[in-house]
Design an enzyme around this catalytic site. Sequence first.
Site, PDB file in Angstrom:
ATOM      1  N   HIS A 132       0.872  -1.172   0.000  1.00  0.00           N
ATOM      2  CA  HIS A 132       0.000   0.000   0.000  1.00  0.00           C
ATOM      3  C   HIS A 132       0.917   1.231   0.000  1.00  0.00           C
ATOM      4  CE1 HIS A 132      -2.844   2.896   1.843  1.00  0.00           C
ATOM      5  NE2 HIS A 132      -3.823   2.050   1.599  1.00  0.00           N
ATOM      6  N   ASP A 209       3.066  -4.161   8.151  1.00  0.00           N
ATOM      7  CA  ASP A 209       1.841  -3.389   7.955  1.00  0.00           C
ATOM      8  C   ASP A 209       0.684  -4.371   8.125  1.00  0.00           C
ATOM      9  OD1 ASP A 209      -0.451  -2.244   6.996  1.00  0.00           O
ATOM     10  OD2 ASP A 209       0.388  -1.598   5.075  1.00  0.00           O
ATOM     11  N   GLN A 212      -4.489  -5.258   6.984  1.00  0.00           N
ATOM     12  CA  GLN A 212      -5.359  -6.370   6.580  1.00  0.00           C
ATOM     13  C   GLN A 212      -5.137  -7.594   7.468  1.00  0.00           C
ATOM     14  OE1 GLN A 212      -7.691  -6.231   4.090  1.00  0.00           O
ATOM     15  NE2 GLN A 212      -7.154  -4.093   3.732  1.00  0.00           N
ATOM     16  N   LYS A 235     -10.133  -0.945  10.634  1.00  0.00           N
ATOM     17  CA  LYS A 235     -10.213  -2.205   9.881  1.00  0.00           C
ATOM     18  C   LYS A 235     -10.427  -3.412  10.790  1.00  0.00           C
ATOM     19  CE  LYS A 235      -8.071  -0.583   5.767  1.00  0.00           C
ATOM     20  NZ  LYS A 235      -6.996  -0.680   4.803  1.00  0.00           N
ATOM     21  N   CYS A 373      -4.719   2.340  -3.654  1.00  0.00           N
ATOM     22  CA  CYS A 373      -3.496   2.869  -3.020  1.00  0.00           C
ATOM     23  C   CYS A 373      -2.321   1.932  -3.236  1.00  0.00           C
ATOM     24  CB  CYS A 373      -3.689   3.126  -1.526  1.00  0.00           C
ATOM     25  SG  CYS A 373      -4.991   4.284  -1.158  1.00  0.00           S
TER      26      CYS A 373
HETATM   27  C1  PLP Z   1      -6.064   0.230   4.620  1.00  0.00           C
HETATM   28  C2  PLP Z   1      -4.642  -0.092   4.501  1.00  0.00           C
HETATM   29  C3  PLP Z   1      -3.648   0.839   4.854  1.00  0.00           C
HETATM   30  C4  PLP Z   1      -3.981   2.251   5.282  1.00  0.00           C
HETATM   31  O1  PLP Z   1      -4.785   2.325   6.414  1.00  0.00           O
HETATM   32  P1  PLP Z   1      -5.092   3.765   7.041  1.00  0.00           P
HETATM   33  O2  PLP Z   1      -6.127   3.515   8.063  1.00  0.00           O
HETATM   34  O3  PLP Z   1      -5.584   4.625   5.901  1.00  0.00           O
HETATM   35  O4  PLP Z   1      -3.815   4.287   7.602  1.00  0.00           O
HETATM   36  C5  PLP Z   1      -2.339   0.468   4.762  1.00  0.00           C
HETATM   37  N1  PLP Z   1      -1.987  -0.770   4.362  1.00  0.00           N
HETATM   38  C6  PLP Z   1      -2.895  -1.688   4.011  1.00  0.00           C
HETATM   39  C7  PLP Z   1      -2.440  -3.051   3.597  1.00  0.00           C
HETATM   40  C8  PLP Z   1      -4.241  -1.380   4.054  1.00  0.00           C
HETATM   41  O5  PLP Z   1      -5.148  -2.300   3.706  1.00  0.00           O
END
Ligand code: PLP
Length: 415
Positions: A132, A209, A212, A235, A373
């Site tokens: 992302h 990160d 997900q 999320k 993104c």
């Molecule tokens: C949604 C997402 C992000 C960004 O999340 P934010 O809440 O906008 O900071 C980063 N990495 C992954 C893999 C995502 O799915």
Amino acid sequence: MDTTLPIHQNPYDIESIRGDFPILSEKINGHPLAFLDSGASPQKPEAVLQRMEHMYRHEYANVHRGAYTLSQAATDHYENARQTVARYLNAASDEEIIFTRNVTSSINLVAHCYGREFLKSGDEIIITHMEHHANIVPWQLLREAVGIELKVIPIDDAGNLMMDKFEELLSPRTRLVSVTHISNVLGTVLPVKEIIRLAHAHDARVLIDGAQGIMHSRVDVQELDVDFYGFTGHKLYGPSGIGVLYGKRDILNSMPPYEGGGDMIDRVTFEKTTYRETPARFEAGTPAIVEAAGLAAAVEYVESIGIERIAAHEQSLLDYATARLSAIEGLRIYGEAEDKAGVVSFTIEGVHPHDISTIIDSHGVAVRAGHHCAQPLMDRFDLAATARASLGMYNNKSDIDQLVEALEFAKDIFN
Ligand SMILES: *Cc1c(COP(=O)(O)O)cnc(C)c1O
């Protein structure tokens, strides 16, 4: 997970779960809502809504400041939320949990406070081709600031990470490996434990990160032995405005502060200021108090069902969705990794993804269209955009059926 009962005696009660999410009873353009954009942000259960409203109505004040009852109650909620998150991630201590705004700010915090302090020109950071933008741009900013090099692990056509290429990229100059846990576009589940093991064997730190990863899998930071794990509250069925950065305590305490202000200081004079230890050092200013409580409610709600059971439910729905979508003529799915979570990206010949999304919206179906993104990943597959259906704990087969019917309708319009 409740291990005292075998799963067949303890069925996944999808109807009662759906009943916990008020928005699912909304009608969209005269149709029942088929919400298939949880990869962008899932809906919120009653438990989260009630916790937050209750706090605003009955227990609200600023935290860490007052000695009076309400301020104490708010502080307790805020710090209990930290403990809830620490327990959920199996962190060694709640001091390893920093509340941020979202995972984007968690990653930027590491890039800024760890990157600028410990990395120098010529040092290398490794990411993957399916990141992302939140896990690309902070490292490019760091590259501009201190001159690090950014290396990218390639992926194969099915969306699997090429682990042999990763091993080739690792070198004595590798200082940090920063990868997504699960791809938000392809659904690929990365072998993060193996990535961490290999990186550590080269004395490199690892940041995951988990935006997900946290919503589709069990995360145990000690078992992973990960150095930093970031995720975003919205999320995990919690509110927006709050994120988490887990970091090993010694590393966090070796890092300089991020933002300066109230609450992060030990002693301030005009000549010199000293800082508190983690997590306070990284939480300048009034935090997202009620959002933290909402996130704790979300964690408890997910725990009450069990993330493994949620993942198993999503997995069977993913199989169903993949089979039904594959049967549509001209539809192509991107992302067929061996280990894959509940995200399906696709295109339909002759129909722009944005048109797909707009047309099926008129049938009550919510999917995202765009680059998600992840523009370098789109480039890898020679795409400008895809449509993406992504699953949450509350989705059922009729959501998928409604999607498929709406897609057939969209195709007819263009043919
Ligand atoms: C949604 C997402 C992000 C960004 O999340 P934010 O809440 O906008 O900071 C980063 N990495 C992954 C893999 C995502 O799915």
